[in-house]
Write an enzyme that holds these catalytic residues in place. Structure first.
Site, short mmCIF file in Angstrom:
data_model
loop_
_atom_site.label_atom_id
_atom_site.label_comp_id
_atom_site.label_asym_id
_atom_site.label_seq_id
_atom_site.Cartn_x
_atom_site.Cartn_y
_atom_site.Cartn_z
N ASP A 1 -7.08 -4.49 10.00
CA ASP A 1 -6.36 -3.22 9.80
C ASP A 1 -7.19 -2.08 10.37
O ASP A 1 -8.01 -1.49 9.67
CB ASP A 1 -6.09 -2.99 8.30
CG ASP A 1 -5.34 -1.68 8.07
OD1 ASP A 1 -4.78 -1.14 9.03
OD2 ASP A 1 -5.32 -1.21 6.91
N GLU B 1 -2.93 -3.10 -2.60
CA GLU B 1 -4.12 -2.57 -1.90
C GLU B 1 -4.48 -1.19 -2.43
O GLU B 1 -3.72 -0.23 -2.30
CB GLU B 1 -3.80 -2.48 -0.39
CG GLU B 1 -4.92 -1.87 0.44
CD GLU B 1 -4.54 -1.72 1.91
OE1 GLU B 1 -3.34 -1.83 2.24
OE2 GLU B 1 -5.46 -1.45 2.71
N TRP C 1 0.87 -1.18 0.00
CA TRP C 1 0.00 0.00 0.00
C TRP C 1 0.90 1.23 0.00
O TRP C 1 1.85 1.31 0.77
CB TRP C 1 -0.92 0.05 1.23
CG TRP C 1 -1.70 1.33 1.22
CD1 TRP C 1 -2.77 1.63 0.44
CD2 TRP C 1 -1.39 2.53 1.95
NE1 TRP C 1 -3.16 2.93 0.64
CE2 TRP C 1 -2.34 3.50 1.56
CE3 TRP C 1 -0.42 2.87 2.89
CZ2 TRP C 1 -2.35 4.80 2.09
CZ3 TRP C 1 -0.41 4.16 3.41
CH2 TRP C 1 -1.38 5.11 3.01
N LYS D 1 -7.01 2.29 -2.86
CA LYS D 1 -7.72 3.18 -1.94
C LYS D 1 -8.38 4.28 -2.75
O LYS D 1 -7.82 4.73 -3.75
CB LYS D 1 -6.70 3.75 -0.96
CG LYS D 1 -7.25 4.66 0.09
CD LYS D 1 -6.24 4.77 1.23
CE LYS D 1 -6.61 5.87 2.18
NZ LYS D 1 -5.83 5.80 3.41
N HIS E 1 -11.74 1.33 2.08
CA HIS E 1 -11.13 2.00 0.93
C HIS E 1 -12.03 2.18 -0.29
O HIS E 1 -11.54 2.35 -1.40
CB HIS E 1 -9.87 1.23 0.51
CG HIS E 1 -8.75 1.41 1.47
ND1 HIS E 1 -7.46 1.05 1.20
CD2 HIS E 1 -8.73 1.93 2.72
CE1 HIS E 1 -6.68 1.34 2.23
NE2 HIS E 1 -7.44 1.86 3.17
N HIS F 1 -8.23 -6.56 4.28
CA HIS F 1 -7.98 -5.77 5.48
C HIS F 1 -9.35 -5.49 6.04
O HIS F 1 -10.12 -4.72 5.45
CB HIS F 1 -7.28 -4.45 5.14
CG HIS F 1 -5.79 -4.54 5.20
ND1 HIS F 1 -4.97 -3.49 4.91
CD2 HIS F 1 -4.98 -5.58 5.55
CE1 HIS F 1 -3.70 -3.88 5.07
NE2 HIS F 1 -3.68 -5.14 5.45
N ASP G 1 -10.70 3.72 10.23
CA ASP G 1 -10.05 2.61 10.92
C ASP G 1 -10.50 2.43 12.37
O ASP G 1 -9.69 2.23 13.26
CB ASP G 1 -8.52 2.73 10.80
CG ASP G 1 -8.07 2.36 9.40
OD1 ASP G 1 -8.29 1.20 9.00
OD2 ASP G 1 -7.52 3.22 8.69
N ASP H 1 -9.46 -3.59 1.26
CA ASP H 1 -9.64 -3.00 2.59
C ASP H 1 -11.04 -2.39 2.59
O ASP H 1 -11.34 -1.54 1.74
CB ASP H 1 -8.55 -1.94 2.81
CG ASP H 1 -8.63 -1.26 4.16
OD1 ASP H 1 -9.74 -0.85 4.57
OD2 ASP H 1 -7.59 -1.12 4.82
N ASP I 1 -12.41 6.41 5.81
CA ASP I 1 -11.51 5.32 6.17
C ASP I 1 -10.91 5.57 7.55
O ASP I 1 -9.70 5.76 7.70
CB ASP I 1 -10.41 5.24 5.10
CG ASP I 1 -9.44 4.10 5.34
OD1 ASP I 1 -9.86 3.08 5.90
OD2 ASP I 1 -8.26 4.24 4.97
#
Ligand code: RNT
Ligand code: ZN
Length: 413
Positions: free
Chosen positions: A323, A223, A183, A225, A259, A283, A293, A256, A291
């Site tokens: 993640d 990955e 990433w 995004k 993303h 992820h 997290d 992910d 995003d």
């Protein structure tokens, strides 16, 4: 009859074998990210986060050293049932006497040997690895592998190549292939003049990183995004770019679930990719409006993701990694909550009458498809989950007490 025995017979009436579900669950590895423990800071002293990822909050007692991070991981992992892998970023290198002398383009396996020892001591299934293309002074104008500055670009290519070599050794050390996820933060805050050339440079850089890697022990993944904070207008490594890159190079896509646009679902992307790829990496995170997290909760999308893995018989094709990073709460509780919820979601999916539901769909019996699915939601799932925890020797609902007790012994601040 125990609580579990009642649940077992209740599920059996639906044709679901709880024992088979429990054995299957114990075999599914979850990659647990080292970076929840220290707010993605790492040990190579290269600097704080940059490039569109951000940790928020200042809850005390984050791990600051290898010893502290190991102690916290040990504690967190004792609260997480099932088969675990450790997901490491290159910025967690243990440089020892090379500190200040060796930069990210010079890392070798020896800088990660202490992690191998630790993972073996914990009886983990293996280690997955990530080159760290952020939080470092060599990120130039927000760019790494797509930089127009050749010195910058080749520095990061060399970092990637080193990571592929380290990953091969990690794979061999555990006799399990090592997932290497790429990433990069590259992108622009405002409208760019050229969207193609940075992507062509990224393509070239990736080809250079992948040249001659060890196909037996390394599973490379890319990955994508959609955007990041400070990188709102253009992301070099977009979804279309990486899906085509992965397909043409025979590597893996990593999805992910923070993303994509909020109404695009990774649960729907998994089967789309399974139609073409042998492996898909994940992820698992929880984005709140962006995003962000946040810690993974036992919510609908994670259940849906788990269903796609289980009912497509893809538990060995979908490589599950976590993640997220929340610095506003106890980090061990964050780790344990998210990892337990991933396991819960898999168990929940394993306890559905998946064969029967598919038949109802094929028979176009959409009424029964809906009513059976709705009835499943109130089955005694909790009893089977508690049985799993107790068989794994992991604490049940009172686990936060253990975290509090541990926190009180730390005296770190
Ligand atoms: C960033 C990506 C990336 C990182 C980790 C630390 O948006 O999700 O996977 O979170 O590599
Ligand atoms: Zn990610």
């Amino acid at each position: 009859m125990t609580y579990y025995e009642i649940a077992k017979s209740r599920y059996a009436a639906l044709g679901v074998d709880t024992e088979a579900a429990l054995s299957k669950l114990a075999e599914i590895p979850i990659g647990i990210h080292c970076w929840q423990g220290d707010d993605v800071i790492g040990f190579d002293g290269a600097g704080g986060l940059s490039g569109g990822i951000q940790t928020t909050g200042n809850y005390p007692v984050r791990a600051r050293t290898f010893e502290e991070l190991k102690a916290d991981i040990r504690m967190a992992f004792s609260l997480i049932p099932g088969k675990k892998r450790l997901n490491l970023h290159a910025s967690y290198a243990i440089l020892g006497e090379d500190a200040g002398k060796t930069d990210r383009d010079g890392y070798t396996f020896k800088h990660f040997l202490p992690w191998v020892e630790f993972a073996k001591e914990l009886g983990l299934d293996g280690i997955d690895f990530n080159p760290t293309f952020f939080g470092h002074p060599r990120v130039k104008d927000g760019l790494t592998l797509s930089s127009p500055d050749e010195g910058t670009r080749t520095f990061w290519v060399e970092h990637g190549r080193r990571c592929m070599e380290i990953a091969a050794e990690l794979g061999k050390a555990f006799q399990k292939p090592c997932l290497v996820n790429i990433w990069i933060p590259d992108g622009f805050k405002d409208v760019p003049a050229d969207r193609l050339t940075p992507r062509l440079r990224l393509k070239k850089s990736l080809d250079e990183i992948l040249r001659g890697y060890d196909k037996e022990w390394v599973i490379p993944a890319v990955e994508s995004k959609v955007f990041g904070i400070g990188v709102e207008s253009y992301t070099v490594g977009s979804n279309e770019f990486y899906q085509n890159y992965a397909a043409t190079r025979g590597i893996c896509c990593l999805l992910d679930n923070g993303h994509y646009h909020p109404l695009e679902y990774v649960s729907d992307k998994i089967p789309a990719l399974l139609a073409f790829y042998d492996k898909v990496a994940l992820h698992v995170t929880r984005g709140v409006r962006w995003d962000s997290d946040h810690v993974v909760l036992f919510e609908d999308e994670i259940k849906e993701i788990a269903k796609e893995i289980v009912r497509n018989d893809a538990t060995d094709k979908v490589l599950i990694g976590l993640d997220y990073f929340d610095a506003s709460i106890n980090r061990i509780a964050a780790w344990a909550t998210g990892a337990r919820n991933m396991q819960k979601a898999l168990l929940y999916a394993l306890l559905l009458p998946n064969g029967r539901l598919k038949t109802l769909q094929d028979e176009a019996n959409f009424t029964a498809l809906m009513t059976v699915q709705e009835e499943c939601k109130t089955l005694p799932f909790g009893a089977v989950w508690e049985e799993y925890l107790s068989r794994c020797g992991v604490r049940g609902a009172d686990w936060p007490d253990a975290v509090r007790a541990y926190e009180n012994t730390l005296g770190r601040n």
